[in-house]
Motif scaffolding. Structure first.
Motif, PDB file in Angstrom:
ATOM      1  N   LEU A   1      26.650  -2.930  -9.458  1.00  0.00           N
ATOM      2  CA  LEU A   1      25.925  -2.902  -8.196  1.00  0.00           C
ATOM      3  C   LEU A   1      25.332  -4.287  -7.934  1.00  0.00           C
ATOM      4  O   LEU A   1      24.575  -4.811  -8.750  1.00  0.00           O
ATOM      5  CB  LEU A   1      24.799  -1.873  -8.243  1.00  0.00           C
ATOM      6  N   ILE A   2      25.710  -4.890  -6.805  1.00  0.00           N
ATOM      7  CA  ILE A   2      25.142  -6.173  -6.416  1.00  0.00           C
ATOM      8  C   ILE A   2      24.040  -5.896  -5.409  1.00  0.00           C
ATOM      9  O   ILE A   2      24.277  -5.319  -4.347  1.00  0.00           O
ATOM     10  CB  ILE A   2      26.216  -7.088  -5.810  1.00  0.00           C
ATOM     11  N   ILE A   3      22.826  -6.295  -5.744  1.00  0.00           N
ATOM     12  CA  ILE A   3      21.652  -5.948  -4.951  1.00  0.00           C
ATOM     13  C   ILE A   3      20.935  -7.218  -4.505  1.00  0.00           C
ATOM     14  O   ILE A   3      20.734  -8.145  -5.293  1.00  0.00           O
ATOM     15  CB  ILE A   3      20.687  -5.061  -5.760  1.00  0.00           C
ATOM     16  N   TYR A   4      20.543  -7.253  -3.227  1.00  0.00           N
ATOM     17  CA  TYR A   4      19.842  -8.411  -2.677  1.00  0.00           C
ATOM     18  C   TYR A   4      18.403  -8.056  -2.320  1.00  0.00           C
ATOM     19  O   TYR A   4      18.097  -6.919  -1.945  1.00  0.00           O
ATOM     20  CB  TYR A   4      20.569  -8.924  -1.433  1.00  0.00           C
TER      21      TYR A   4
ATOM     22  N   GLY B   1      26.576  -5.488   1.321  1.00  0.00           N
ATOM     23  CA  GLY B   1      27.263  -4.932   2.481  1.00  0.00           C
ATOM     24  C   GLY B   1      26.539  -3.804   3.183  1.00  0.00           C
ATOM     25  O   GLY B   1      27.024  -3.309   4.207  1.00  0.00           O
ATOM     26  N   SER B   2      25.385  -3.389   2.678  1.00  0.00           N
ATOM     27  CA  SER B   2      24.630  -2.310   3.318  1.00  0.00           C
ATOM     28  C   SER B   2      23.608  -2.897   4.298  1.00  0.00           C
ATOM     29  O   SER B   2      23.358  -4.098   4.318  1.00  0.00           O
ATOM     30  CB  SER B   2      23.906  -1.470   2.263  1.00  0.00           C
ATOM     31  N   VAL B   3      22.999  -2.015   5.104  1.00  0.00           N
ATOM     32  CA  VAL B   3      22.007  -2.459   6.096  1.00  0.00           C
ATOM     33  C   VAL B   3      20.605  -2.130   5.595  1.00  0.00           C
ATOM     34  O   VAL B   3      20.417  -1.202   4.801  1.00  0.00           O
ATOM     35  CB  VAL B   3      22.253  -1.793   7.470  1.00  0.00           C
ATOM     36  N   PRO B   4      19.594  -2.884   6.030  1.00  0.00           N
ATOM     37  CA  PRO B   4      18.216  -2.570   5.646  1.00  0.00           C
ATOM     38  C   PRO B   4      17.791  -1.219   6.228  1.00  0.00           C
ATOM     39  O   PRO B   4      18.197  -0.852   7.333  1.00  0.00           O
ATOM     40  CB  PRO B   4      17.409  -3.708   6.279  1.00  0.00           C
ATOM     41  N   THR B   5      16.965  -0.500   5.491  1.00  0.00           N
ATOM     42  CA  THR B   5      16.536   0.831   5.948  1.00  0.00           C
ATOM     43  C   THR B   5      15.026   1.019   5.882  1.00  0.00           C
ATOM     44  O   THR B   5      14.528   2.066   6.285  1.00  0.00           O
ATOM     45  CB  THR B   5      17.203   1.926   5.103  1.00  0.00           C
TER      46      THR B   5
ATOM     47  N   LYS C   1      22.779  -2.592  12.248  1.00  0.00           N
ATOM     48  CA  LYS C   1      24.155  -3.096  12.187  1.00  0.00           C
ATOM     49  C   LYS C   1      24.263  -4.388  11.374  1.00  0.00           C
ATOM     50  O   LYS C   1      25.341  -4.975  11.304  1.00  0.00           O
ATOM     51  CB  LYS C   1      24.688  -3.343  13.603  1.00  0.00           C
ATOM     52  N   PHE C   2      23.164  -4.808  10.771  1.00  0.00           N
ATOM     53  CA  PHE C   2      23.134  -6.094  10.074  1.00  0.00           C
ATOM     54  C   PHE C   2      23.411  -5.893   8.586  1.00  0.00           C
ATOM     55  O   PHE C   2      22.542  -5.455   7.824  1.00  0.00           O
ATOM     56  CB  PHE C   2      21.781  -6.785  10.274  1.00  0.00           C
ATOM     57  N   SER C   3      24.626  -6.193   8.145  1.00  0.00           N
ATOM     58  CA  SER C   3      24.994  -6.056   6.730  1.00  0.00           C
ATOM     59  C   SER C   3      24.426  -7.233   5.932  1.00  0.00           C
ATOM     60  O   SER C   3      24.488  -8.381   6.375  1.00  0.00           O
ATOM     61  CB  SER C   3      26.516  -6.015   6.584  1.00  0.00           C
ATOM     62  N   VAL C   4      23.897  -6.945   4.755  1.00  0.00           N
ATOM     63  CA  VAL C   4      23.228  -7.954   3.938  1.00  0.00           C
ATOM     64  C   VAL C   4      24.166  -8.451   2.832  1.00  0.00           C
ATOM     65  O   VAL C   4      24.723  -7.646   2.082  1.00  0.00           O
ATOM     66  CB  VAL C   4      21.939  -7.378   3.323  1.00  0.00           C
ATOM     67  N   TYR C   5      24.316  -9.788   2.740  1.00  0.00           N
ATOM     68  CA  TYR C   5      25.175 -10.392   1.724  1.00  0.00           C
ATOM     69  C   TYR C   5      24.476 -11.508   0.957  1.00  0.00           C
ATOM     70  O   TYR C   5      25.118 -12.276   0.259  1.00  0.00           O
ATOM     71  CB  TYR C   5      26.451 -10.929   2.373  1.00  0.00           C
TER      72      TYR C   5
END
Length: 468
Positions: A394-397, A420-424, A452-456
């Motif tokens: 799991l790559i987590i930012y 690749g996930s969005v903030p929640t 809609k903002f994917s985090v990388y």
């Protein structure tokens, strides 16, 4: 950014990836061929790794004569092409195998071969089928150059200083060689022999093993004797590694990576020479003509993504363009930018992009800027997907929220988001009197839709306001 491994059996792999990429170093091993009349200079990467570079040697013409790889005399005057239409440089500089391509870049063979001055230069790059040239694979060997002992000279007469790395004074104003000997590693870090920064200084050690003695010399930017001793061992390892005829995977590769390296060995010399012929045709495009204007071009972009956490991106220099730098952009299927690697120097032909998630879909595109300032974009992009992983990584930012000057946060000011996930967990904002909360911003000027903002990457969202 954090990378979490659920499978503890792979803790060794985690330990390897935890260290930053080490500096890259060259070693030139000077030995005598079995015939007793030929001196061989073997150029290798003895520390770190490399994917593209320029290299050259200066030799003592009173003792040595440069020859073709088969022992034949070098043609005078030096031709640009061989009889088969391939670059003549290929007759003098022999790559270790089909995974390394020798090239003159935008120059002629006669620019690289100077038998009167005792200088031999060459450009090279690793093909897309290998991750890099490194000591764990075939001893890091790049190429071999051969010399004939002059009449009255024996192998024991060859001593420290008779073959050394070139300096900038040895090739003058040769196009593209202003930085001298240079390599770029798989992390796109540039090392040069002319650097004044020890973190980017490219060291080249010359190890003499002509008569079995331990005589060593230091090349331009060379290290102290203790490091030379280390590289002597690397050269010996290079000898033993080449005997097995197989590329040994480095510590970060999994079984899938081993298969890719093995399967791609089918590229033979004919394929390599076809690539070299294409390079030669590109080299014939000189700067005497007015540089092309901005537009689209064929970069022959390709992607090797058969890995769970990285991809190797390769391309060719577009026909007729004098490239100053490249830019590679990787986006997800929604069009969000995953990585943008800008400022890639013009001699580069490939990069390795790491810290990607497994089983993920990407679109890769390339653009460039010419030395005249024109912008050139690729005619097409390439779709690619990373390999499914055998373990759960799991790559987590880290994502932070900042209220700015005209409001206050209510809720979390920090959360962690998967690749690749969005903030929640964005907090609520209460704006100061006279202001209205406008939205969240990455650049401090424009708002984004968090849904809609994917985090990388690790990032901070800042609240923007409008004055009532």
């Amino acid at each position: 950014m954090k990378k979490l491994f659920v499978t503890f059996a792979l803790c060794a792999l985690l330990c390897v990836s935890a260290f930053a990429a080490e500096a890259t170093k060259h070693t030139v091993k000077i030995s005598c061929a079995p015939d007793g009349k030929t001196v061989v200079a073997e150029v290798a990467v003895s520390k770190g790794n490399a994917i593209v570079g320029h290299f050259g040697l200066k030799y003592n013409t009173s003792k040595l004569t440069l020859t073709e790889s088969d022992g034949s005399s070098v043609a005078k005057p030096v031709p640009d092409k061989r009889a088969d239409g391939k670059s003549y440089l290929l007759s003098v500089v022999s790559p270790v195998d089909a995974t390394v391509v020798i090239t003159t870049e935008t120059n002629k063979s006669s620019d690289f071969i100077n038998t009167d001055g005792g200088v031999i230069l060459f450009g090279w790059y690793a093909t897309k089928d290998v991750d890099s040239v490194n000591p764990s694979s075939k001893g890091g060997k790049i190429a071999e150059i051969r010399f004939k002992l002059n009449d009255g000279v024996s192998a024991s007469d060859i001593e420290s200083g008779d073959i050394v790395p070139v300096s900038t004074s040895d090739y003058g104003d040769l196009a593209g060689w202003s930085n001298g000997i240079i390599v770029i590693n798989s992390d796109s870090t540039v090392f040069t022999s002319a650097s004044s920064d020890e973190n980017s200084l490219l060291v080249t050690d010359v190890v003499y093993d002509i008569t079995g003695s331990s005589d060593k010399s230091e090349g331009e930017g060379a290290s102290e004797n203790s490091e030379n001793s280390e590289n002597s061992e690397n050269s010996e390892n290079a000898e033993s590694s080449s005997s097995n005829g197989a590329a040994e995977p480095n510590g970060e590769e999994d079984e899938g990576q081993k298969e890719v390296i093995s399967d791609n060995k089918e590229e033979d010399n004919e394929d390599k020479e076809d690539k070299e012929d294409k390079e030669d045709k590109e080299d014939e495009k000189k700067d005497s003509k007015e540089p092309p204007k901005s537009g689209k071009a064929d970069f022959s972009l390709s992607v090797n993504s058969a890995f769970p956490d990285k991809m190797r991106i390769s391309w060719t220099k577009p026909d007729g363009y004098n490239i100053e730098k490249y830019c590679v952009t990787i986006k997800d299927k929604s069009g969000n930018t995953v990585r943008e690697i800008d400022g890639i120097v013009g001699v580069t032909r490939s990069i390795t992009v790491k810290q990607l998630a497994p089983s993920f879909d990407f679109t890769v595109s390339i653009s460039a800027v010419t030395k005249s300032g024109a912008s050139v974009s690729g005619e097409k992009s390439v779709s690619a997907s990373t390999k499914k992983s055998d373990y759960n990584a799991l790559i987590i930012y880290d994502v932070s929220y900042y209220a700015g000057e005209h409001g206050e946060l209510y809720g979390f000011d920090f959360e962690q988001v998967l690749f690749g996930s969005v903030p929640t967990k964005a907090p609520q904002i209460t704006a100061d009197d006279g202001y209205t909360f406008k939205g969240w911003s990455v650049d401090g000027e424009n708002t984004v839709d968090l849904s809609k903002f994917s985090v990388y990457e690790d990032m901070t969202f800042t609240a923007l306001y409008e004055k009532d």
